[in-house]
Design a protein around this motif. Structure first.
Motif, PDB file in Angstrom:
ATOM      1  N   HIS A  83       0.812  -1.215   0.000  1.00 37.92           N
ATOM      2  CA  HIS A  83       0.000   0.000   0.000  1.00 37.92           C
ATOM      3  C   HIS A  83       0.848   1.268   0.000  1.00 37.92           C
ATOM      4  O   HIS A  83       0.538   2.237  -0.710  1.00 37.92           O
ATOM      5  CB  HIS A  83      -0.943  -0.007   1.201  1.00 37.92           C
ATOM      6  CG  HIS A  83      -2.272  -0.617   0.899  1.00 37.92           C
ATOM      7  ND1 HIS A  83      -3.229  -0.861   1.868  1.00 37.92           N
ATOM      8  CD2 HIS A  83      -2.827  -1.040  -0.275  1.00 37.92           C
ATOM      9  CE1 HIS A  83      -4.300  -1.398   1.309  1.00 37.92           C
ATOM     10  NE2 HIS A  83      -4.080  -1.522   0.011  1.00 37.92           N
ATOM     11  N   MET A  84       1.914   1.279   0.772  1.00 40.19           N
ATOM     12  CA  MET A  84       2.747   2.488   0.807  1.00 40.19           C
ATOM     13  C   MET A  84       3.470   2.689  -0.524  1.00 40.19           C
ATOM     14  O   MET A  84       3.645   3.817  -0.995  1.00 40.19           O
ATOM     15  CB  MET A  84       3.726   2.433   1.975  1.00 40.19           C
ATOM     16  CG  MET A  84       3.057   2.435   3.356  1.00 40.19           C
ATOM     17  SD  MET A  84       1.786   3.697   3.605  1.00 40.19           S
ATOM     18  CE  MET A  84       2.785   5.199   3.592  1.00 40.19           C
ATOM     19  N   LYS A  85       3.872   1.599  -1.153  1.00 40.40           N
ATOM     20  CA  LYS A  85       4.458   1.715  -2.493  1.00 40.40           C
ATOM     21  C   LYS A  85       3.416   2.261  -3.476  1.00 40.40           C
ATOM     22  O   LYS A  85       3.721   3.111  -4.331  1.00 40.40           O
ATOM     23  CB  LYS A  85       4.963   0.353  -2.975  1.00 40.40           C
ATOM     24  CG  LYS A  85       5.481   0.377  -4.418  1.00 40.40           C
ATOM     25  CD  LYS A  85       5.793  -1.013  -4.939  1.00 40.40           C
ATOM     26  CE  LYS A  85       6.238  -0.967  -6.394  1.00 40.40           C
ATOM     27  NZ  LYS A  85       6.509  -2.313  -6.940  1.00 40.40           N
ATOM     28  N   TYR A  86       2.190   1.795  -3.356  1.00 41.29           N
ATOM     29  CA  TYR A  86       1.112   2.176  -4.265  1.00 41.29           C
ATOM     30  C   TYR A  86       0.862   3.688  -4.261  1.00 41.29           C
ATOM     31  O   TYR A  86       0.585   4.290  -5.310  1.00 41.29           O
ATOM     32  CB  TYR A  86      -0.158   1.428  -3.869  1.00 41.29           C
ATOM     33  CG  TYR A  86      -1.382   1.780  -4.662  1.00 41.29           C
ATOM     34  CD1 TYR A  86      -1.475   1.491  -6.020  1.00 41.29           C
ATOM     35  CD2 TYR A  86      -2.477   2.387  -4.035  1.00 41.29           C
ATOM     36  CE1 TYR A  86      -2.619   1.814  -6.748  1.00 41.29           C
ATOM     37  CE2 TYR A  86      -3.623   2.702  -4.754  1.00 41.29           C
ATOM     38  CZ  TYR A  86      -3.688   2.415  -6.108  1.00 41.29           C
ATOM     39  OH  TYR A  86      -4.815   2.731  -6.822  1.00 41.29           O
ATOM     40  N   ILE A  87       0.991   4.325  -3.081  1.00 41.29           N
ATOM     41  CA  ILE A  87       0.744   5.773  -3.018  1.00 41.29           C
ATOM     42  C   ILE A  87       2.031   6.576  -3.218  1.00 41.29           C
ATOM     43  O   ILE A  87       2.047   7.795  -3.062  1.00 41.29           O
ATOM     44  CB  ILE A  87       0.054   6.182  -1.703  1.00 41.29           C
ATOM     45  CG1 ILE A  87       0.938   5.897  -0.485  1.00 41.29           C
ATOM     46  CG2 ILE A  87      -1.304   5.493  -1.580  1.00 41.29           C
ATOM     47  CD1 ILE A  87       0.417   6.524   0.802  1.00 41.29           C
ATOM     48  N   GLY A  88       3.126   5.875  -3.556  1.00 44.70           N
ATOM     49  CA  GLY A  88       4.358   6.576  -3.904  1.00 44.70           C
ATOM     50  C   GLY A  88       5.347   6.784  -2.777  1.00 44.70           C
ATOM     51  O   GLY A  88       6.305   7.541  -2.931  1.00 44.70           O
TER      52      GLY A  88
END
Length: 303
Positions: A240-245
């Motif tokens: 999830h943290m990767k997904y939001i950059g």
């Protein structure tokens, strides 16, 4: 003998069957699958195949998993960091670098080996390889885990996880400076088509996943956050943290490589709360940041 059936999607076409199945079955190694292929326990469209068979769109893959032989898991005396223990449940703070439970080819040095030496009674619902284990955290994530000491307690704790009444809060350092103080990531997670050993945000063959985060401290190139899990999917916070950059610092799978000196992702399961399986009293525990994370934070504060 347990059986599993998979229908090949267009995104999987052309992949070797042993590689495909090692991704579909989270704990099936390619070596194990190749052994099953030799034994005739893997079939495509009801016919045996070889390990190098390349699957095609529309193939029906059947896997017949042999009954596991009882594993001879040896108890190992360890200096476990026990936060709570009674006749039903135990809460332990797992150090970074420790695997939670044994797997074929990795039968020693795990948390389960230590638990077996610490106490005689552990629930058997998850089988001989995972006695007492209700939920897991990754090898290179530190923090709190609840362990069931009997099957009744195990069922209660699993139901609490399913009903989302367990409190799980993690602290992490991510790349980048998050501008807003709070946020919620509501994005389904499933297996990555391009790398089936990884998870990703996807609408296909995915599960509902929600992570809430709060900013604790900002730096020039990093942000220190607390994440609260509403659901508990594989690698959820990391994905999830990767997904939001804002991927986790030190994450070898989902973050930029070799940007920080840290043994894995900078992630700690710091708060764990649940209702006691027998008394129904709400219990909550907090494990302070491990020294490696404290030192990492100190190093980026000085920059």
């Amino acid at each position: 003998m347990e059986s599993h059936v998979f229908n090949v999607l267009a995104s999987d076409e052309g992949e070797r069957i042993d590689k495909y199945l090692s991704a579909e079955g989270e704990e099936w190694s390619r070596t194990l699958i190749q052994q099953w292929v030799k034994e005739g326990n893997v079939k495509v469209n009801e016919r045996p195949v070889k390990s190098n068979y390349k699957i095609q769109l529309g193939d029906t893959v059947s896997v017949f998993v042999p009954e596991p032989e009882p594993a001879d898991i040896e108890p190992e005396k360890m200096d476990l960091d026990i936060y709570y223990e009674d006749a039903d449940v135990l809460v332990v703070n797992k150090p970074r670098g420790m695997v939670v439970h044994p797997a074929p080819g990795h039968l020693s040095g795990t948390l389960v080996n230590g638990l077996m030496a610490h106490c005689k009674d552990l629930s058997g619902i998850n089988g001989v390889m995972r006695p007492g284990i209700v939920h897991r955290i990754d090898k290179d994530t530190s923090g709190l885990l609840m362990v069931a000491k009997n099957d009744t307690a195990h069922e209660s704790l699993v139901n609490q996880l399913v009903n989302r009444t367990v409190t799980r809060r993690y602290k992490a350092v991510v790349h980048g400076t998050i501008p807003h103080d709070d946020g919620t990531i509501d994005a389904p997670i499933g297996r990555d088509k391009k790398d089936r050993q990884s998870m990703t945000v996807t609408r296909e063959n995915s599960k509902h996943a929600v992570t809430h985060f709060h900013v604790l401290e900002r730096f020039d190139e990093f942000t220190f956050v607390e994440c609260r899990l509403e659901t508990g999917r594989t690698h959820q916070i990391r994905v999830h943290m990767k997904y939001i950059g804002y991927p986790l610092a030190g994450d070898p799978k989902y973050g930029p490589r070799k940007t920080v000196h840290f043994p894995g992702q900078v992630l700690h399961a710091g708060v764990l709360g649940f209702h006691h399986p027998k008394t129904e009293e709400y219990l909550e525990f907090e494990a302070q940041l491990p020294q490696d994370m404290e030192l990492f934070l100190e190093s980026i504060r000085k920059k």
